[in-house]
Design an enzyme around this catalytic site. Sequence first.
Site, PDB file in Angstrom:
ATOM      1  N   SER A 163       0.715  -1.122  -0.082  1.00 20.98           N
ATOM      2  CA  SER A 163      -0.063   0.004   0.184  1.00 20.98           C
ATOM      3  C   SER A 163       0.860   1.453  -0.026  1.00 20.98           C
ATOM      4  CB  SER A 163      -0.843   0.021   1.416  1.00 20.98           C
ATOM      5  OG  SER A 163      -0.037  -0.182   2.291  1.00 20.98           O
ATOM      6  N   ASN A 201      -3.260  -2.998  12.079  1.00 21.74           N
ATOM      7  CA  ASN A 201      -4.809  -2.906  11.868  1.00 21.74           C
ATOM      8  C   ASN A 201      -5.533  -1.710  12.745  1.00 21.74           C
ATOM      9  OD1 ASN A 201      -4.394  -5.245  10.690  1.00 21.74           O
ATOM     10  ND2 ASN A 201      -5.501  -6.597  12.151  1.00 21.74           N
ATOM     11  N   THR A 203     -39.801  24.979 -15.454  1.00 25.26           N
ATOM     12  CA  THR A 203     -40.229  23.431 -14.872  1.00 25.26           C
ATOM     13  C   THR A 203     -40.000  22.946 -16.279  1.00 25.26           C
ATOM     14  OG1 THR A 203     -42.497  23.911 -14.838  1.00 25.26           O
ATOM     15  CG2 THR A 203     -41.544  24.426 -12.974  1.00 25.26           C
ATOM     16  N   HIS A 204     -39.758  21.517 -16.412  1.00 19.72           N
ATOM     17  CA  HIS A 204     -39.861  20.832 -17.493  1.00 19.72           C
ATOM     18  C   HIS A 204     -38.906  21.498 -18.385  1.00 19.72           C
ATOM     19  CE1 HIS A 204     -43.219  18.604 -15.758  1.00 19.72           C
ATOM     20  NE2 HIS A 204     -43.626  19.773 -15.448  1.00 19.72           N
ATOM     21  N   SER A 244     -11.884  26.028 -30.070  1.00 17.83           N
ATOM     22  CA  SER A 244     -11.950  25.002 -31.028  1.00 17.83           C
ATOM     23  C   SER A 244     -10.500  24.713 -31.798  1.00 17.83           C
ATOM     24  CB  SER A 244     -13.050  24.745 -31.779  1.00 17.83           C
ATOM     25  OG  SER A 244     -12.826  24.013 -33.141  1.00 17.83           O
ATOM     26  N   LYS A 277     -15.274  29.593 -31.941  1.00 21.53           N
ATOM     27  CA  LYS A 277     -15.767  28.983 -30.847  1.00 21.53           C
ATOM     28  C   LYS A 277     -15.377  29.218 -29.355  1.00 21.53           C
ATOM     29  CE  LYS A 277     -18.310  25.716 -30.475  1.00 21.53           C
ATOM     30  NZ  LYS A 277     -18.644  24.430 -30.642  1.00 21.53           N
ATOM     31  N   ASN A 331     -16.051  27.322 -25.647  1.00 21.94           N
ATOM     32  CA  ASN A 331     -16.717  26.245 -25.138  1.00 21.94           C
ATOM     33  C   ASN A 331     -16.479  26.211 -23.403  1.00 21.94           C
ATOM     34  OD1 ASN A 331     -17.274  25.405 -27.705  1.00 21.94           O
ATOM     35  ND2 ASN A 331     -15.269  24.235 -27.892  1.00 21.94           N
ATOM     36  N   GLU A 345     -18.253  21.179 -18.294  1.00 22.64           N
ATOM     37  CA  GLU A 345     -18.411  19.825 -18.873  1.00 22.64           C
ATOM     38  C   GLU A 345     -17.793  18.994 -17.938  1.00 22.64           C
ATOM     39  OE1 GLU A 345     -19.222  20.721 -23.547  1.00 22.64           O
ATOM     40  OE2 GLU A 345     -17.358  21.543 -22.801  1.00 22.64           O
ATOM     41  N   TYR A 370     -10.535  -7.518  10.670  1.00 17.94           N
ATOM     42  CA  TYR A 370      -9.641  -7.025   9.533  1.00 17.94           C
ATOM     43  C   TYR A 370      -9.312  -7.892   8.278  1.00 17.94           C
ATOM     44  CZ  TYR A 370      -5.900  -4.620   6.811  1.00 17.94           C
ATOM     45  OH  TYR A 370      -5.374  -4.199   5.646  1.00 17.94           O
ATOM     46  N   GLN A 380      -7.533  -2.806   2.677  1.00 15.58           N
ATOM     47  CA  GLN A 380      -6.425  -1.917   2.001  1.00 15.58           C
ATOM     48  C   GLN A 380      -6.975  -1.056   0.600  1.00 15.58           C
ATOM     49  OE1 GLN A 380      -2.357  -3.017   2.394  1.00 15.58           O
ATOM     50  NE2 GLN A 380      -2.272  -3.052   0.202  1.00 15.58           N
TER      51      GLN A 380
HETATM   52  N1  ARG Z   1      -1.748  -1.261   4.787  1.00 12.68           N
HETATM   53  C1  ARG Z   1      -2.589  -1.931   5.382  1.00 12.68           C
HETATM   54  C2  ARG Z   1      -3.985  -1.366   5.031  1.00 12.68           C
HETATM   55  O1  ARG Z   1      -4.077  -0.299   4.360  1.00 12.68           O
HETATM   56  C3  ARG Z   1      -2.333  -1.502   6.954  1.00 12.68           C
HETATM   57  C4  ARG Z   1      -2.558  -2.897   7.766  1.00 12.68           C
HETATM   58  C5  ARG Z   1      -2.086  -4.069   7.389  1.00 12.68           C
HETATM   59  N2  ARG Z   1      -2.394  -5.151   8.484  1.00 12.68           N
HETATM   60  C6  ARG Z   1      -2.153  -6.564   8.002  1.00 12.68           C
HETATM   61  N3  ARG Z   1      -2.685  -7.095   9.106  1.00 12.68           N
HETATM   62  N4  ARG Z   1      -1.303  -6.715   7.102  1.00 12.68           N
HETATM   63  O2  ARG Z   1      -4.958  -1.749   5.475  1.00 12.68           O
END
Ligand code: ARG
Length: 472
Positions: free
Chosen positions: A22, A108, A153-154, A275, A281, A283, A288, A315, A320
């Site tokens: 992560s 966790n 409206t509409h 454009s 143009k 735009n 958008e 968990y 993650q």
């Molecule tokens: N990178 C993990 C997350 O975002 C952190 C917790 C990881 N815990 C584990 N038991 N591997 O959730």
Amino acid sequence: MNLRAGRLGKKMSEDAATFTSSLEFDKYIFEADIECNMAHTTMLAQQGIIESSTAQEILGALDDLKNEGIDALDMDPSVEDIHMALENYVTAKIGKKAGFMHTAKSRNDQVATDLRIVLKVKIKEIQKDILDFIEGLTDFAQENTETVIIGYTHLQHAQPTTFAHHLMAYAHSLKRDYERLKDTYKRVNINPLGSAAMTTTSFPINRDITTEILGFDSIMENSMDAVSSRDFIAETVFDLAMLVTTLSKICEEMVLWSTHEFGLITISDEFSSTSSIMPQKKNPDVAEIARAKTAVLYGELNTILTILKAIPYTYNRDLQEITPHLWNGVETAHSTLNIVRDMVLSIKINKERGLELARANFATATDLADIIVREKQMPFRIAHKIVGRMVTDALASNIKPEEIDQTFLDEITVEITGNTLGLNNELISKALDPLENVKMRKVTGGPSPEMVNLALKNLRSYLKNEIQYLDS
Ligand code: ARG
């Protein structure tokens, strides 16, 4: 520190490490993770769970990291996540004693805490910018309490209103978007730390201390819930999806109103493009793109809910996978908010066109019928019929509302009722004049300048209180 050395014989494959790491999006929680570790370490020392001298060393290393920034960390995917990278850094600084900081703590509860710490800040930043937009809208509205436009409206001409009344409709939608976030904030502002992996710990930790240091409102009361719940993320992203929906609806009107056909507004060049082939143009690209950003938010919300729906307590690593969608949602909504605010507050309203449209299609006819009922004690249904005929005849002979007079109405009334109506010209033109018509709508929430001024006053005092709340 090699986390795997105890239980696992082999290194994770490079692909598996990259797949499961992560680190890429953990940059969002870098500072929060330092804060979280500092609070936990301080508490461990205060509770006598670790030596105070060890705590000092750990805190010193964390302080160094804070100053050096994220680049001081080894972010190789094999490190897994920011929590390990941070622990490795502290270990490199002070040696084995670094291991004490992880006493009675799990990644966790740590990641759940970090996410909440960062999200609290992000929510307040967005809230502040919503208030800023609302404030801009109130100033814009103040200048336009007598600028008549047609309301739809509409998407058909319905009744005249003012540009201020319309801008205030935007402001009030945004106010609810703001309030939704304020309410969600309460459920983000609770502390999971101390839940450890899922059932807390046998060490005599004190969760009140970390709650106080980290500035949370209260403790999450069930440790299993604390490490596995991400509803605070889902609801934040819903709030943002709703906010962007409000913005998208506003943008839709910017696109429509800036067309030749409507001709009601001009969007500033700063928010327009041209454009590559059609040199004439101009735009409304910002509007958008903003409209399209709703899809990003809906997608993120859907992704988050879908990840969450079948996760067994507590968990699971699936959680993650929610995180990058949260941050993408937050950043997309925030940048959309700010650019739409700047674009909307830069538009020029074409007042003559507003009035022209308000006069074009007998949008004031309802009021003429109302006046006939009031002045002539005539049942509404008959008045409705007279005015309906009046509109048909006028359109057929190309007569404009301002040309309609007593004689014209009397002829029609005689045909329908056998008698003349006798409504004087002053009343007729007052009823049919869009500004006069708007001025008569003095009910709370209505478009009369009087009422809009009152609404502006109320909204300004609301803004003042909320700005104070956000700064507190
Ligand atoms: N990178 C993990 C997350 O975002 C952190 C917790 C990881 N815990 C584990 N038991 N591997 O959730």
